[in-house]
Design a protein around this motif. Sequence first.
Motif, PDB file in Angstrom:
ATOM      1  N   ARG A  50       0.865  -1.187   0.000  1.00 61.63           N
ATOM      2  CA  ARG A  50       0.000   0.000   0.000  1.00 61.63           C
ATOM      3  C   ARG A  50       0.900   1.236   0.000  1.00 61.63           C
ATOM      4  NH1 ARG A  50      -3.122   0.456   4.833  1.00 61.63           N
ATOM      5  NH2 ARG A  50      -4.473   1.823   3.651  1.00 61.63           N
ATOM      6  N   TYR A  51       0.777   2.041  -1.028  1.00 64.60           N
ATOM      7  CA  TYR A  51       1.628   3.224  -1.136  1.00 64.60           C
ATOM      8  C   TYR A  51       0.819   4.506  -1.252  1.00 64.60           C
ATOM      9  CZ  TYR A  51       5.853   0.509  -2.218  1.00 64.60           C
ATOM     10  OH  TYR A  51       6.927  -0.335  -2.165  1.00 64.60           O
ATOM     11  N   LEU A  52       1.389   5.557  -0.685  1.00 63.04           N
ATOM     12  CA  LEU A  52       1.027   6.918  -1.038  1.00 63.04           C
ATOM     13  C   LEU A  52       2.168   7.360  -1.942  1.00 63.04           C
ATOM     14  CD1 LEU A  52      -0.539   9.552  -0.840  1.00 63.04           C
ATOM     15  CD2 LEU A  52       0.764  10.082   1.227  1.00 63.04           C
ATOM     16  N   VAL A  53       1.859   7.683  -3.187  1.00 63.84           N
ATOM     17  CA  VAL A  53       2.893   7.923  -4.197  1.00 63.84           C
ATOM     18  C   VAL A  53       3.019   9.414  -4.488  1.00 63.84           C
ATOM     19  CG1 VAL A  53       3.652   7.374  -6.539  1.00 63.84           C
ATOM     20  CG2 VAL A  53       2.311   5.694  -5.240  1.00 63.84           C
ATOM     21  N   PHE A  54       4.227   9.932  -4.324  1.00 56.95           N
ATOM     22  CA  PHE A  54       4.555  11.288  -4.762  1.00 56.95           C
ATOM     23  C   PHE A  54       5.252  11.137  -6.103  1.00 56.95           C
ATOM     24  CE2 PHE A  54       3.688  12.151  -0.421  1.00 56.95           C
ATOM     25  CZ  PHE A  54       3.270  13.475  -0.385  1.00 56.95           C
ATOM     26  N   LEU A  55       4.598  11.572  -7.163  1.00 55.99           N
ATOM     27  CA  LEU A  55       5.026  11.274  -8.531  1.00 55.99           C
ATOM     28  C   LEU A  55       5.383  12.540  -9.287  1.00 55.99           C
ATOM     29  CD1 LEU A  55       5.191   9.086 -10.802  1.00 55.99           C
ATOM     30  CD2 LEU A  55       2.777   9.595 -11.257  1.00 55.99           C
ATOM     31  N   ASP A  56       6.641  12.649  -9.685  1.00 57.01           N
ATOM     32  CA  ASP A  56       7.083  13.757 -10.529  1.00 57.01           C
ATOM     33  C   ASP A  56       6.516  13.556 -11.923  1.00 57.01           C
ATOM     34  OD1 ASP A  56       8.488  15.987 -11.469  1.00 57.01           O
ATOM     35  OD2 ASP A  56      10.359  14.876 -11.726  1.00 57.01           O
ATOM     36  N   LEU A  57       6.106  14.640 -12.573  1.00 58.36           N
ATOM     37  CA  LEU A  57       5.595  14.516 -13.942  1.00 58.36           C
ATOM     38  C   LEU A  57       6.701  14.379 -14.975  1.00 58.36           C
ATOM     39  CD1 LEU A  57       2.539  16.908 -14.445  1.00 58.36           C
ATOM     40  CD2 LEU A  57       2.585  14.427 -14.245  1.00 58.36           C
ATOM     41  N   MET A  58       7.750  15.166 -14.835  1.00 53.49           N
ATOM     42  CA  MET A  58       8.804  15.208 -15.852  1.00 53.49           C
ATOM     43  C   MET A  58       9.997  14.353 -15.432  1.00 53.49           C
ATOM     44  SD  MET A  58       7.545  17.249 -18.138  1.00 53.49           S
ATOM     45  CE  MET A  58       8.925  17.753 -19.130  1.00 53.49           C
ATOM     46  N   VAL A  61      12.998   7.980 -18.992  1.00 51.34           N
ATOM     47  CA  VAL A  61      12.630   6.558 -19.015  1.00 51.34           C
ATOM     48  C   VAL A  61      11.111   6.401 -19.112  1.00 51.34           C
ATOM     49  CG1 VAL A  61      12.826   4.282 -17.946  1.00 51.34           C
ATOM     50  CG2 VAL A  61      14.713   5.914 -17.722  1.00 51.34           C
ATOM     51  N   MET A  62      10.380   6.832 -18.079  1.00 58.26           N
ATOM     52  CA  MET A  62       8.912   6.846 -18.104  1.00 58.26           C
ATOM     53  C   MET A  62       8.462   7.993 -17.229  1.00 58.26           C
ATOM     54  SD  MET A  62       6.137   3.971 -16.845  1.00 58.26           S
ATOM     55  CE  MET A  62       6.250   2.863 -18.246  1.00 58.26           C
ATOM     56  N   ASP A  63       7.711   8.935 -17.815  1.00 56.05           N
ATOM     57  CA  ASP A  63       7.307  10.112 -17.037  1.00 56.05           C
ATOM     58  C   ASP A  63       6.045   9.840 -16.216  1.00 56.05           C
ATOM     59  OD1 ASP A  63       5.069  10.441 -18.709  1.00 56.05           O
ATOM     60  OD2 ASP A  63       6.025  12.005 -19.911  1.00 56.05           O
ATOM     61  N   GLY A  64       5.680  10.807 -15.396  1.00 53.70           N
ATOM     62  CA  GLY A  64       4.552  10.649 -14.496  1.00 53.70           C
ATOM     63  C   GLY A  64       3.225  10.457 -15.210  1.00 53.70           C
ATOM     64  N   ILE A  83      -0.125  11.497  -5.669  1.00 56.06           N
ATOM     65  CA  ILE A  83      -0.015  12.946  -5.609  1.00 56.06           C
ATOM     66  C   ILE A  83       1.048  13.349  -6.624  1.00 56.06           C
ATOM     67  CG2 ILE A  83       0.635  14.925  -4.186  1.00 56.06           C
ATOM     68  CD1 ILE A  83      -0.393  13.179  -1.768  1.00 56.06           C
ATOM     69  N   VAL A  84       0.659  14.152  -7.583  1.00 57.84           N
ATOM     70  CA  VAL A  84       1.592  14.600  -8.613  1.00 57.84           C
ATOM     71  C   VAL A  84       2.362  15.797  -8.080  1.00 57.84           C
ATOM     72  CG1 VAL A  84       1.755  15.685 -10.887  1.00 57.84           C
ATOM     73  CG2 VAL A  84       0.279  13.709 -10.562  1.00 57.84           C
ATOM     74  N   VAL A  85       3.680  15.729  -8.197  1.00 57.35           N
ATOM     75  CA  VAL A  85       4.558  16.823  -7.789  1.00 57.35           C
ATOM     76  C   VAL A  85       5.019  17.504  -9.067  1.00 57.35           C
ATOM     77  CG1 VAL A  85       6.630  17.448  -6.515  1.00 57.35           C
ATOM     78  CG2 VAL A  85       5.310  15.440  -5.816  1.00 57.35           C
ATOM     79  N   MET A  86       4.734  18.799  -9.169  1.00 58.13           N
ATOM     80  CA  MET A  86       5.029  19.472 -10.430  1.00 58.13           C
ATOM     81  C   MET A  86       5.586  20.871 -10.226  1.00 58.13           C
ATOM     82  SD  MET A  86       1.064  19.874 -11.596  1.00 58.13           S
ATOM     83  CE  MET A  86       1.395  20.858 -13.003  1.00 58.13           C
ATOM     84  N   SER A  87       6.461  21.246 -11.142  1.00 60.31           N
ATOM     85  CA  SER A  87       7.033  22.591 -11.103  1.00 60.31           C
ATOM     86  C   SER A  87       6.133  23.523 -11.901  1.00 60.31           C
ATOM     87  CB  SER A  87       8.436  22.585 -11.703  1.00 60.31           C
ATOM     88  OG  SER A  87       8.358  22.375 -13.100  1.00 60.31           O
ATOM     89  N   ALA A  88       6.407  24.799 -11.811  1.00 62.50           N
ATOM     90  CA  ALA A  88       5.636  25.783 -12.564  1.00 62.50           C
ATOM     91  C   ALA A  88       5.787  25.559 -14.066  1.00 62.50           C
ATOM     92  CB  ALA A  88       6.092  27.193 -12.187  1.00 62.50           C
ATOM     93  N   MET A  89       6.852  24.882 -14.470  1.00 66.05           N
ATOM     94  CA  MET A  89       7.094  24.622 -15.882  1.00 66.05           C
ATOM     95  C   MET A  89       6.209  23.503 -16.435  1.00 66.05           C
ATOM     96  SD  MET A  89       9.396  26.865 -16.422  1.00 66.05           S
ATOM     97  CE  MET A  89      10.082  26.437 -18.011  1.00 66.05           C
ATOM     98  N   ASP A  90       5.659  22.667 -15.543  1.00 63.76           N
ATOM     99  CA  ASP A  90       4.813  21.564 -15.988  1.00 63.76           C
ATOM    100  C   ASP A  90       3.444  22.087 -16.419  1.00 63.76           C
ATOM    101  OD1 ASP A  90       6.802  19.705 -15.424  1.00 63.76           O
ATOM    102  OD2 ASP A  90       6.125  19.430 -13.368  1.00 63.76           O
ATOM    103  N   ASN A  91       2.765  21.320 -17.205  1.00 58.19           N
ATOM    104  CA  ASN A  91       1.479  21.714 -17.750  1.00 58.19           C
ATOM    105  C   ASN A  91       0.355  21.369 -16.776  1.00 58.19           C
ATOM    106  OD1 ASN A  91      -0.904  21.946 -19.224  1.00 58.19           O
ATOM    107  ND2 ASN A  91       0.038  21.244 -21.115  1.00 58.19           N
ATOM    108  N   LEU A  92      -0.183  22.381 -16.108  1.00 59.33           N
ATOM    109  CA  LEU A  92      -1.240  22.173 -15.123  1.00 59.33           C
ATOM    110  C   LEU A  92      -2.492  21.580 -15.759  1.00 59.33           C
ATOM    111  CD1 LEU A  92      -2.109  22.449 -12.196  1.00 59.33           C
ATOM    112  CD2 LEU A  92      -2.823  24.791 -12.692  1.00 59.33           C
ATOM    113  N   ALA A  93      -2.811  22.026 -16.972  1.00 62.46           N
ATOM    114  CA  ALA A  93      -3.998  21.496 -17.657  1.00 62.46           C
ATOM    115  C   ALA A  93      -3.847  20.000 -17.903  1.00 62.46           C
ATOM    116  CB  ALA A  93      -4.221  22.240 -18.966  1.00 62.46           C
ATOM    117  N   GLN A  94      -2.648  19.573 -18.286  1.00 61.28           N
ATOM    118  CA  GLN A  94      -2.411  18.145 -18.510  1.00 61.28           C
ATOM    119  C   GLN A  94      -2.532  17.375 -17.193  1.00 61.28           C
ATOM    120  OE1 GLN A  94       1.616  16.890 -19.480  1.00 61.28           O
ATOM    121  NE2 GLN A  94       0.804  15.356 -20.882  1.00 61.28           N
ATOM    122  N   ALA A  95      -1.988  17.915 -16.126  1.00 65.02           N
ATOM    123  CA  ALA A  95      -2.063  17.250 -14.819  1.00 65.02           C
ATOM    124  C   ALA A  95      -3.512  17.113 -14.369  1.00 65.02           C
ATOM    125  CB  ALA A  95      -1.253  18.024 -13.789  1.00 65.02           C
ATOM    126  N   ALA A  96      -4.345  18.078 -14.711  1.00 65.71           N
ATOM    127  CA  ALA A  96      -5.752  18.044 -14.317  1.00 65.71           C
ATOM    128  C   ALA A  96      -6.503  16.890 -14.978  1.00 65.71           C
ATOM    129  CB  ALA A  96      -6.417  19.375 -14.649  1.00 65.71           C
TER     130      ALA A  96
END
Length: 122
Positions: A50-58, A61-64, A83-96
Amino acid sequence: MSTESREILVVDDDPIIRDMMVDIFDLEGYPIRVARNGREALEKMRQGKRYLVFLDLMMPVMDGREVCLQLDAEPEVRKRHVIVVMSAMDNLAQAATLNVEATMPKPFSVDNVLQIIQPYME
């Protein structure tokens, strides 16, 4: 009801981010695992813990985003909180569009991290 405790899985290709998150969770006494990319993360998640996953988008090998799509295709693995961890450079619309519980901005504070995990770690 399972008595198995939830572990935290930090998935990020940046060793500084991984180390910071490990330090935060270690100080709070949470069991933690790390993965450097999405492929490593899926291997760990398929082991049934059972995991709580903090996942970087960028990531290389294989992205978030690819990890989330794979999780949706594997219902037995999908039973994880992501939980997706994202920088301001990541696409918020895509994460949504991803099937995740929450997003957390980079840079983050210790308080951000501890507040976001509270509903999932009992």
